[in-house]
Design a protein around this motif. Structure first.
Motif, PDB file in Angstrom:
ATOM      1  N   MET A 156       0.796  -1.225   0.000  1.00 37.12           N
ATOM      2  CA  MET A 156       0.000   0.000   0.000  1.00 37.12           C
ATOM      3  C   MET A 156       0.833   1.281   0.000  1.00 37.12           C
ATOM      4  N   SER A 157       2.167   1.184  -0.097  1.00 37.28           N
ATOM      5  CA  SER A 157       2.974   2.409  -0.094  1.00 37.28           C
ATOM      6  C   SER A 157       2.694   3.249  -1.338  1.00 37.28           C
ATOM      7  N   HIS A 158       2.440   2.595  -2.455  1.00 33.31           N
ATOM      8  CA  HIS A 158       2.108   3.296  -3.693  1.00 33.31           C
ATOM      9  C   HIS A 158       0.783   4.045  -3.528  1.00 33.31           C
ATOM     10  N   HIS A 159      -0.190   3.387  -2.894  1.00 34.83           N
ATOM     11  CA  HIS A 159      -1.466   4.041  -2.590  1.00 34.83           C
ATOM     12  C   HIS A 159      -1.255   5.250  -1.681  1.00 34.83           C
ATOM     13  N   ARG A 160      -0.453   5.056  -0.643  1.00 33.56           N
ATOM     14  CA  ARG A 160      -0.283   6.130   0.340  1.00 33.56           C
ATOM     15  C   ARG A 160       0.366   7.368  -0.266  1.00 33.56           C
ATOM     16  N   GLY A 167      -0.478   8.497  -3.004  1.00 29.21           N
ATOM     17  CA  GLY A 167      -1.523   9.159  -3.771  1.00 29.21           C
ATOM     18  C   GLY A 167      -1.761   8.593  -5.151  1.00 29.21           C
ATOM     19  N   TYR A 168      -1.065   7.504  -5.501  1.00 32.06           N
ATOM     20  CA  TYR A 168      -1.242   6.917  -6.826  1.00 32.06           C
ATOM     21  C   TYR A 168      -2.407   5.932  -6.843  1.00 32.06           C
ATOM     22  N   ALA A 223       2.689   5.993 -17.617  1.00 29.31           N
ATOM     23  CA  ALA A 223       2.172   5.507 -16.329  1.00 29.31           C
ATOM     24  C   ALA A 223       1.649   6.678 -15.505  1.00 29.31           C
ATOM     25  N   ALA A 224       0.362   6.646 -15.170  1.00 32.02           N
ATOM     26  CA  ALA A 224      -0.237   7.776 -14.459  1.00 32.02           C
ATOM     27  C   ALA A 224      -1.527   7.357 -13.790  1.00 32.02           C
ATOM     28  N   GLY A 225      -1.937   8.136 -12.819  1.00 28.81           N
ATOM     29  CA  GLY A 225      -3.206   7.918 -12.138  1.00 28.81           C
ATOM     30  C   GLY A 225      -3.116   8.337 -10.688  1.00 28.81           C
ATOM     31  N   LEU A 226      -3.798   9.427 -10.327  1.00 26.40           N
ATOM     32  CA  LEU A 226      -3.842   9.905  -8.950  1.00 26.40           C
ATOM     33  C   LEU A 226      -5.186   9.535  -8.330  1.00 26.40           C
ATOM     34  N   SER A 227      -5.187   9.282  -7.040  1.00 27.83           N
ATOM     35  CA  SER A 227      -6.416   8.852  -6.369  1.00 27.83           C
ATOM     36  C   SER A 227      -7.184  10.002  -5.727  1.00 27.83           C
TER      37      SER A 227
END
Length: 467
Positions: free
Chosen positions: A148-152, A154-155, A192-196
């Protein structure tokens, strides 16, 4: 050999005959599941916006827009159909790294399958290859010690990792060499892109992430075919994906496949609730407790959900304080609202997130009585194993307590849904879009896809006669 070269060699060498029957069946179920969501998403504003853009741009009639039936260039078809496939939060999930393969891999495979005239067996092979690449990339930067570090940061990994899976699909169906496939992956790294953030503020951009990844993965591969080169160190280089998209915690070895490794499409979990997959566990627990003890909404005083602390990275409100989300995106990621809606309606499907439900005073009052409890110990279990252990305690006004622990959500490989359950989900999502006899023909062809000479008959089954 660099990681991109390993992945390219895998894609090039993968042969339909070597794919186990179970993995082929998973690919068919992913097709069925994703198409059901895409059909249900045809009228959503996000799909409409993508479709309008594709029709305005025009171009060579290469690949079909679902339901609408018009053919547009393959990258544009992948954008539209991928956006439709992510129009609801019902998409499949790989829980190890929390990515959604369906809305990326399936639209890319359909578009490239049409443009190349590929057989059903070839399309299934490309789907398996796409899931493999996308999941390996996800596992490298968002699983294990990096969970979940990638999630944290903001991706949204469906977008960031998905583009590589779509590039693999396109390369496989175009029959590219390992060298050119490696270039396509290298080029994809710059897409490669995508912000949450849109999952937090309730806007629609997240719904297009599958479409963006599918479109850009195809574009990367078409550019590679025409001679554009990409870095072989796209993943493990000094300024590669793993370094640029993490806080330094990643596992580059996850990008390599060892001889006896099972194909990663088998890690796919299918959703039976229209919500973030992690909230499926308390919803499963609630359904089981209600079936066993027959309590009603009026009986419940409080519902306490203890879950891995890691999951706060994907909550619409990490504090857990919000119980009245104002949009679809916020609601499907809001634990308190989802559990309240599940208690009231006995299910969490598409209609539980319409305006009537989002402003239903009774549901919101129940949501106040849901207590989220992120737990560090459960978080450590999730980070070091495949268990997503969640505990639900239901306290009735009478003082009675009911408790249940769920380790794996229904629909996961460890707690699988039946083909009949997934077919029923498809039927419910698509029934208002296309005639039942047409949907029956579509399902029959999907379940025997390896026998199809090309995708023509299948795509015809996805078109509405009203266009």
């Amino acid at each position: 050999m660099r990681a991109a070269e390993h992945l390219a060699r895998f894609v090039t060498d993968l042969d339909f005959a070597a794919i186990p029957t179970r993995a082929r069946d998973y690919a068919k179920l992913s097709l069925l599941d994703t198409l059901g969501i895409a059909l249900a998403g045809y009228h959503e504003p996000s799909t409409h916006a993508a479709r309008c853009l594709a029709l305005q741009h025009g171009g060579d009639p290469q690949a079909t827009l679902l339901v609408h039936g018009r053919k547009v260039p393959a990258p544009q078809a992948a954008l539209v159909n991928g956006t439709a496939s992510f129009s609801h939060n019902f998409t499949d999930t790989t829980l190890s790294c929390v990515i959604h393969g369906g809305p990326v891999i399936i639209p890319a495979a359909l578009a490239m399958g049409e443009i190349t005239g590929a057989s059903g067996a070839d399309v299934l092979t490309a789907i398996v290859a796409g899931y493999e690449v996308m999941t390996r990339v996800g596992n490298a930067i968002n699983a294990g010690s990096a969970r979940m570090s990638h999630h944290r940061k903001g991706y949204h990994p469906t977008g960031t990792c998905g583009v590589f899976g779509a590039a693999a699909v396109a390369a496989k169906l175009l029959g590219l060499s390992a060298e050119t496939t490696c270039h396509s992956l290298g080029i994809a790294g710059s897409f490669a892109a995508g912000l949450s953030e849109s999952l937090i503020d309730g806007t629609d951009t997240w719904r297009a992430h599958g479409g963006f990844a599918a479109q850009n993965g195809i574009t990367s591969t078409l550019l590679a075919r025409e001679g554009l080169t990409g870095p072989t160190g796209v993943f493990d280089g000094q300024r590669g994906f793993c370094t640029a998209f993490t806080d330094g915690h990643y596992d580059a070895s996850a990008l390599e496949r060892h001889r006896d490794d099972a194909l990663l499409i088998l890690d796919t979990a299918f959703k039976l609730h229209n919500t973030a997959h992690v909230w499926a566990l308390p919803l499963d627990a609630l359904a089981a407790l209600r079936q066993q003890h027959h309590f009603t909404v009026a009986d419940v005083d409080e519902m306490i959900v203890t879950f891995p602390q890691t999951w706060t990275a994907i909550m619409d409100d990490p504090s857990g304080a919000t119980y009245a989300p104002v949009s679809y995106a916020q609601a499907t990621n809001n634990l308190r609202y989802c559990l309240a809606a599940g208690l009231h309606d006995g299910k969490v499907y598409v209609e539980q997130f319409d305006d009537v439900h989002l402003h239903n005073a009774a549901i919101l009052e129940t949501a106040k009585r849901v207590t989220p409890r992120p737990d560090a110990d459960l978080g450590r279990i999730f980070e070091t194993s495949d268990k997503a252990t969640t505990h639900l305690e239901v306290i009735l006004k009478s003082g009675t307590h009911y408790q249940l622990q769920v380790d794996y959500p229904r629909g996961s490989p460890q707690n699988p849904a039946t083909a009949a359950e997934l077919e029923a989900k498809f039927d419910a999502l698509s029934a208002s879009v296309l005639p039942s006899e047409q949907l029956t023909r579509l399902k029959a062809r999907l379940f025997t896809l390896e026998d199809e000479a090309n995708l023509d008959a299948i795509m015809t089954c996805t078109m509405s006669s009203g266009h």
